[in-house]
Write a protein that holds these residues in place. Structure first.
Motif, PDB file in Angstrom:
ATOM      1  N   GLU A   1      12.593  22.726 -11.845  1.00 51.82           N
ATOM      2  CA  GLU A   1      12.143  21.397 -12.236  1.00 51.82           C
ATOM      3  C   GLU A   1      11.884  20.587 -10.969  1.00 51.82           C
ATOM      4  OE1 GLU A   1      13.739  17.466 -14.604  1.00 51.82           O
ATOM      5  OE2 GLU A   1      14.682  19.396 -14.979  1.00 51.82           O
ATOM      6  N   ILE A   2      10.751  19.941 -10.919  1.00 53.78           N
ATOM      7  CA  ILE A   2      10.366  19.194  -9.721  1.00 53.78           C
ATOM      8  C   ILE A   2      11.009  17.817  -9.745  1.00 53.78           C
ATOM      9  CG2 ILE A   2       8.413  18.161  -8.484  1.00 53.78           C
ATOM     10  CD1 ILE A   2       6.716  20.494  -9.603  1.00 53.78           C
ATOM     11  N   GLN A   3      11.683  17.485  -8.664  1.00 56.51           N
ATOM     12  CA  GLN A   3      12.281  16.169  -8.494  1.00 56.51           C
ATOM     13  C   GLN A   3      11.294  15.267  -7.767  1.00 56.51           C
ATOM     14  OE1 GLN A   3      15.405  15.290  -9.731  1.00 56.51           O
ATOM     15  NE2 GLN A   3      15.139  17.281 -10.710  1.00 56.51           N
ATOM     16  N   MET A   4      11.140  14.040  -8.252  1.00 53.58           N
ATOM     17  CA  MET A   4      10.225  13.094  -7.628  1.00 53.58           C
ATOM     18  C   MET A   4      10.663  12.806  -6.189  1.00 53.58           C
ATOM     19  SD  MET A   4       9.560   9.530  -6.846  1.00 53.58           S
ATOM     20  CE  MET A   4      11.013   8.833  -7.485  1.00 53.58           C
ATOM     21  N   GLN A   5       9.689  12.804  -5.300  1.00 53.22           N
ATOM     22  CA  GLN A   5       9.902  12.448  -3.900  1.00 53.22           C
ATOM     23  C   GLN A   5       8.977  11.285  -3.573  1.00 53.22           C
ATOM     24  OE1 GLN A   5      12.101  14.075  -1.650  1.00 53.22           O
ATOM     25  NE2 GLN A   5      12.830  14.937  -3.576  1.00 53.22           N
ATOM     26  N   HIS A   6       9.234  10.638  -2.443  1.00 52.23           N
ATOM     27  CA  HIS A   6       8.382   9.535  -1.990  1.00 52.23           C
ATOM     28  C   HIS A   6       7.700   9.962  -0.700  1.00 52.23           C
ATOM     29  CE1 HIS A   6       6.984   5.529  -0.974  1.00 52.23           C
ATOM     30  NE2 HIS A   6       7.551   5.659   0.222  1.00 52.23           N
ATOM     31  N   TYR A   7       6.376   9.770  -0.663  1.00 52.31           N
ATOM     32  CA  TYR A   7       5.597  10.071   0.534  1.00 52.31           C
ATOM     33  C   TYR A   7       4.725   8.861   0.840  1.00 52.31           C
ATOM     34  CZ  TYR A   7       6.986  14.827  -0.556  1.00 52.31           C
ATOM     35  OH  TYR A   7       7.722  15.956  -0.834  1.00 52.31           O
ATOM     36  N   ALA A   8       4.792   8.386   2.081  1.00 54.14           N
ATOM     37  CA  ALA A   8       3.999   7.225   2.500  1.00 54.14           C
ATOM     38  C   ALA A   8       3.009   7.663   3.569  1.00 54.14           C
ATOM     39  CB  ALA A   8       4.907   6.124   3.038  1.00 54.14           C
ATOM     40  N   PHE A   9       1.770   7.202   3.426  1.00 52.58           N
ATOM     41  CA  PHE A   9       0.704   7.543   4.365  1.00 52.58           C
ATOM     42  C   PHE A   9       0.194   6.271   5.022  1.00 52.58           C
ATOM     43  CE2 PHE A   9       0.801  10.873   1.227  1.00 52.58           C
ATOM     44  CZ  PHE A   9       0.663  12.026   1.980  1.00 52.58           C
ATOM     45  N   LEU A  10       0.204   6.262   6.340  1.00 53.13           N
ATOM     46  CA  LEU A  10      -0.340   5.165   7.124  1.00 53.13           C
ATOM     47  C   LEU A  10      -1.814   5.464   7.361  1.00 53.13           C
ATOM     48  CD1 LEU A  10       0.056   2.601   8.853  1.00 53.13           C
ATOM     49  CD2 LEU A  10       0.684   4.126  10.758  1.00 53.13           C
ATOM     50  N   ILE A  11      -2.685   4.597   6.846  1.00 56.80           N
ATOM     51  CA  ILE A  11      -4.125   4.817   6.956  1.00 56.80           C
ATOM     52  C   ILE A  11      -4.792   3.549   7.469  1.00 56.80           C
ATOM     53  CG2 ILE A  11      -4.124   6.590   5.155  1.00 56.80           C
ATOM     54  CD1 ILE A  11      -5.168   4.549   3.182  1.00 56.80           C
ATOM     55  N   ASP A  12      -6.008   3.671   7.968  1.00 56.63           N
ATOM     56  CA  ASP A  12      -6.692   2.486   8.480  1.00 56.63           C
ATOM     57  C   ASP A  12      -7.269   1.665   7.326  1.00 56.63           C
ATOM     58  OD1 ASP A  12      -9.354   3.403   7.842  1.00 56.63           O
ATOM     59  OD2 ASP A  12      -9.443   4.484   9.738  1.00 56.63           O
ATOM     60  N   ASP A  13      -7.703   0.467   7.634  1.00 57.70           N
ATOM     61  CA  ASP A  13      -8.177  -0.465   6.608  1.00 57.70           C
ATOM     62  C   ASP A  13      -9.396   0.053   5.850  1.00 57.70           C
ATOM     63  OD1 ASP A  13      -6.485  -2.923   6.696  1.00 57.70           O
ATOM     64  OD2 ASP A  13      -7.044  -2.850   8.811  1.00 57.70           O
ATOM     65  N   ASP A  14     -10.324   0.690   6.553  1.00 56.01           N
ATOM     66  CA  ASP A  14     -11.521   1.200   5.887  1.00 56.01           C
ATOM     67  C   ASP A  14     -11.181   2.309   4.895  1.00 56.01           C
ATOM     68  OD1 ASP A  14     -13.164  -0.578   7.239  1.00 56.01           O
ATOM     69  OD2 ASP A  14     -13.594   0.845   8.857  1.00 56.01           O
TER      70      ASP A  14
ATOM     71  N   PRO B   1      -0.524  13.826  -8.928  1.00 52.52           N
ATOM     72  CA  PRO B   1      -0.547  14.693 -10.114  1.00 52.52           C
ATOM     73  C   PRO B   1       0.798  15.353 -10.440  1.00 52.52           C
ATOM     74  CG  PRO B   1      -2.509  15.070  -8.811  1.00 52.52           C
ATOM     75  CD  PRO B   1      -1.614  14.160  -8.005  1.00 52.52           C
ATOM     76  N   ALA B   2       1.666  15.533  -9.450  1.00 54.10           N
ATOM     77  CA  ALA B   2       2.973  16.145  -9.688  1.00 54.10           C
ATOM     78  C   ALA B   2       4.047  15.115 -10.043  1.00 54.10           C
ATOM     79  CB  ALA B   2       3.408  16.946  -8.458  1.00 54.10           C
ATOM     80  N   GLY B   3       3.692  13.825 -10.003  1.00 49.52           N
ATOM     81  CA  GLY B   3       4.658  12.782 -10.329  1.00 49.52           C
ATOM     82  C   GLY B   3       5.410  12.221  -9.136  1.00 49.52           C
ATOM     83  N   HIS B   4       5.015  12.596  -7.917  1.00 45.95           N
ATOM     84  CA  HIS B   4       5.655  12.042  -6.727  1.00 45.95           C
ATOM     85  C   HIS B   4       5.177  10.601  -6.512  1.00 45.95           C
ATOM     86  CE1 HIS B   4       7.435  15.824  -5.687  1.00 45.95           C
ATOM     87  NE2 HIS B   4       6.249  16.418  -5.610  1.00 45.95           N
ATOM     88  N   ALA B   5       6.056   9.770  -5.962  1.00 42.74           N
ATOM     89  CA  ALA B   5       5.721   8.375  -5.662  1.00 42.74           C
ATOM     90  C   ALA B   5       5.012   8.330  -4.317  1.00 42.74           C
ATOM     91  CB  ALA B   5       6.995   7.533  -5.627  1.00 42.74           C
ATOM     92  N   ILE B   6       3.769   7.903  -4.328  1.00 36.91           N
ATOM     93  CA  ILE B   6       2.939   7.871  -3.127  1.00 36.91           C
ATOM     94  C   ILE B   6       2.694   6.430  -2.732  1.00 36.91           C
ATOM     95  CG2 ILE B   6       0.761   8.606  -2.092  1.00 36.91           C
ATOM     96  CD1 ILE B   6       2.614  10.902  -3.096  1.00 36.91           C
ATOM     97  N   GLU B   7       2.724   6.189  -1.441  1.00 35.80           N
ATOM     98  CA  GLU B   7       2.480   4.842  -0.892  1.00 35.80           C
ATOM     99  C   GLU B   7       1.404   4.959   0.170  1.00 35.80           C
ATOM    100  OE1 GLU B   7       5.059   1.316   1.329  1.00 35.80           O
ATOM    101  OE2 GLU B   7       5.955   3.287   1.015  1.00 35.80           O
ATOM    102  N   LEU B   8       0.413   4.102   0.089  1.00 36.02           N
ATOM    103  CA  LEU B   8      -0.582   3.984   1.152  1.00 36.02           C
ATOM    104  C   LEU B   8      -0.364   2.640   1.815  1.00 36.02           C
ATOM    105  CD1 LEU B   8      -3.848   5.149  -0.707  1.00 36.02           C
ATOM    106  CD2 LEU B   8      -2.231   6.543   0.625  1.00 36.02           C
ATOM    107  N   ILE B   9      -0.259   2.623   3.135  1.00 34.69           N
ATOM    108  CA  ILE B   9      -0.067   1.378   3.891  1.00 34.69           C
ATOM    109  C   ILE B   9      -1.034   1.339   5.065  1.00 34.69           C
ATOM    110  CG2 ILE B   9       2.328   0.963   3.213  1.00 34.69           C
ATOM    111  CD1 ILE B   9       3.215   2.238   5.861  1.00 34.69           C
ATOM    112  N   THR B  10      -1.379   0.110   5.479  1.00 35.53           N
ATOM    113  CA  THR B  10      -2.301  -0.054   6.608  1.00 35.53           C
ATOM    114  C   THR B  10      -1.595  -0.486   7.891  1.00 35.53           C
ATOM    115  OG1 THR B  10      -2.828  -2.327   6.011  1.00 35.53           O
ATOM    116  CG2 THR B  10      -4.241  -0.589   5.089  1.00 35.53           C
TER     117      THR B  10
END
Length: 146
Positions: free
Chosen positions: A78-91, A133-142
């Motif tokens: 069973e897949i446990q939810m994880q958190h992944y944050a990606f630092l991306i540029d404004d564009d 799609p797997a239910g992981h909590a994803i964060e996009l930040i600039t």
């Protein structure tokens, strides 16, 4: 009782640790447990505009622009939810956020999911939270937090 030898090993460890602390430390790769490795890899490639990466064995891989490898695998657990944050540029944030909206992906301005359909303007930048799609909590930040 071999106290001198134990003391000697501790001093050697301090020397080795001191030498290691001067080395550069960079994150290299992680394995992300998912339901469908190809779907998850495709989702992130399209969202973050990344080219295909070589894959092997049980892994479907994507490589971020800084060289970090994300390896998607389908473990028989069973897949446990994880958190992944990606630092991306404004564009890229603008384009990725538009993709989320166009695909009807539910998103929030906060990790508590109390501000649906919004982005935040924290830490001098912008951010958004959603589930992959797997239910992981994803964060996009600039902007980075630190």
């Amino acid at each position: 009782m071999d106290l001198p030898a134990a003391s000697h090993h501790r001093s050697l460890f301090r020397v080795e640790r001191s030498e290691v602390s001067r080395m550069t430390v960079r994150f290299n790769h992680t394995i992300i447990a998912v339901k469908d490795r190809n779907e998850s890899a495709r989702f992130f490639r399209e969202l973050l505009e990344l080219p295909e990466a070589p894959s092997w064995g049980v892994f479907t891989n994507i490589q971020l622009t800084d060289g970090v490898l994300l390896q998607f695998a389908e473990p028989p657990v069973e897949i446990q939810m994880q958190h992944y944050a990606f630092l991306i540029d404004d564009d890229l944030f603008d384009r990725a956020y538009q993709r989320l909206c166009d695909q009807g992906i539910e998103h929030w301005a906060d990790p508590q999911m109390r501000r649906p359909g919004e982005i935040n303007n924290e830490h001098g930048g912008r951010g958004v939270y959603f589930k992959d799609p797997a239910g992981h909590a994803i964060e996009l930040i600039t902007r980075p937090y630190l």
